[in-house]
Design a protein around this motif. Structure first.
Motif, short mmCIF file in Angstrom:
data_model
loop_
_atom_site.label_atom_id
_atom_site.label_comp_id
_atom_site.label_asym_id
_atom_site.label_seq_id
_atom_site.Cartn_x
_atom_site.Cartn_y
_atom_site.Cartn_z
N ILE A 4 0.86 -1.18 0.00
CA ILE A 4 0.00 0.00 0.00
C ILE A 4 0.90 1.23 0.00
CG2 ILE A 4 -1.84 1.24 1.19
CD1 ILE A 4 -2.53 -1.63 0.07
N ALA A 6 -0.38 4.59 -0.38
CA ALA A 6 -1.05 5.73 0.24
C ALA A 6 -2.46 5.34 0.65
CB ALA A 6 -1.11 6.91 -0.73
N ARG A 7 -2.98 6.05 1.65
CA ARG A 7 -4.36 5.86 2.11
C ARG A 7 -4.99 7.23 2.31
NH1 ARG A 7 -3.21 1.57 5.58
NH2 ARG A 7 -4.06 -0.13 4.42
N THR A 9 -9.05 9.49 2.64
CA THR A 9 -10.51 9.50 2.74
C THR A 9 -10.99 10.52 1.70
OG1 THR A 9 -10.48 8.95 5.08
CG2 THR A 9 -12.48 9.96 4.22
N GLU A 63 -12.78 5.25 2.20
CA GLU A 63 -11.35 5.17 2.44
C GLU A 63 -10.79 4.45 1.22
OE1 GLU A 63 -8.17 2.87 5.26
OE2 GLU A 63 -10.12 3.35 6.11
N GLU A 65 -7.14 3.29 -1.03
CA GLU A 65 -5.71 3.07 -0.91
C GLU A 65 -5.10 2.86 -2.28
OE1 GLU A 65 -5.66 -0.13 1.95
OE2 GLU A 65 -6.04 -1.63 0.41
N GLN A 66 -3.87 3.34 -2.41
CA GLN A 66 -3.14 3.19 -3.66
C GLN A 66 -2.28 1.94 -3.52
OE1 GLN A 66 -0.23 6.21 -4.62
NE2 GLN A 66 -0.71 6.04 -6.80
N VAL A 67 -2.44 1.02 -4.47
CA VAL A 67 -1.77 -0.27 -4.42
C VAL A 67 -0.64 -0.29 -5.45
CG1 VAL A 67 -2.10 -2.75 -4.66
CG2 VAL A 67 -3.94 -1.34 -3.75
N SER A 73 0.57 1.63 -10.63
CA SER A 73 -0.21 1.54 -9.40
C SER A 73 -1.67 1.87 -9.68
CB SER A 73 0.33 2.51 -8.36
OG SER A 73 1.68 2.21 -8.08
N TRP A 75 -5.78 2.68 -7.65
CA TRP A 75 -6.54 2.99 -6.44
C TRP A 75 -7.67 2.00 -6.28
CZ3 TRP A 75 -5.09 6.55 -2.95
CH2 TRP A 75 -4.17 7.51 -3.35
N VAL A 78 -11.62 0.82 -0.07
CA VAL A 78 -11.56 -0.21 0.96
C VAL A 78 -12.89 -0.34 1.69
CG1 VAL A 78 -10.37 -0.98 3.04
CG2 VAL A 78 -9.11 0.24 1.26
#
Length: 86
Positions: A4, A6-7, A9, A63, A65-67, A73, A75, A78
């Protein structure tokens, strides 16, 4: 296990395409503001429909997250969350 990067909202906005008159529409993707480095040309980021839990309406807070992935990569959403306090 995915790494991961970045995370955040964010408020996801559904982008759709209408077909068959008023009979239906399909979700093309979701967008949100930000998520890109400052040097990037785009001010919005994109999330594929299969990477977002099903929800009613055209906008909702999630929420995300960038994988890390190859060749790039991506997004994913979640979980749905309450909007941040104003």
């Amino acid at each position: 296990m995915s790494k991961i990067l970045a995370r955040l909202t964010v408020k996801l906005t559904r982008v759709t395409h209408a077909y068959g008159g008023h009979r239906g529409r399909e979700t093309l993707h979701f967008t949100f503001e930000g998520g890109q480095p400052r040097r990037a040309r785009a001010a919005r980021s994109f999330v594929a429909p299969q990477d977002v839990p099903i929800f009613e309406g055209d906008e909702a807070w999630f929420e995300v997250e960038q994988v890390a992935s190859r060749p790039w990569s991506y997004w994913r959403a979640v979980r749905r969350v309450d909007p941040p306090n104003a």
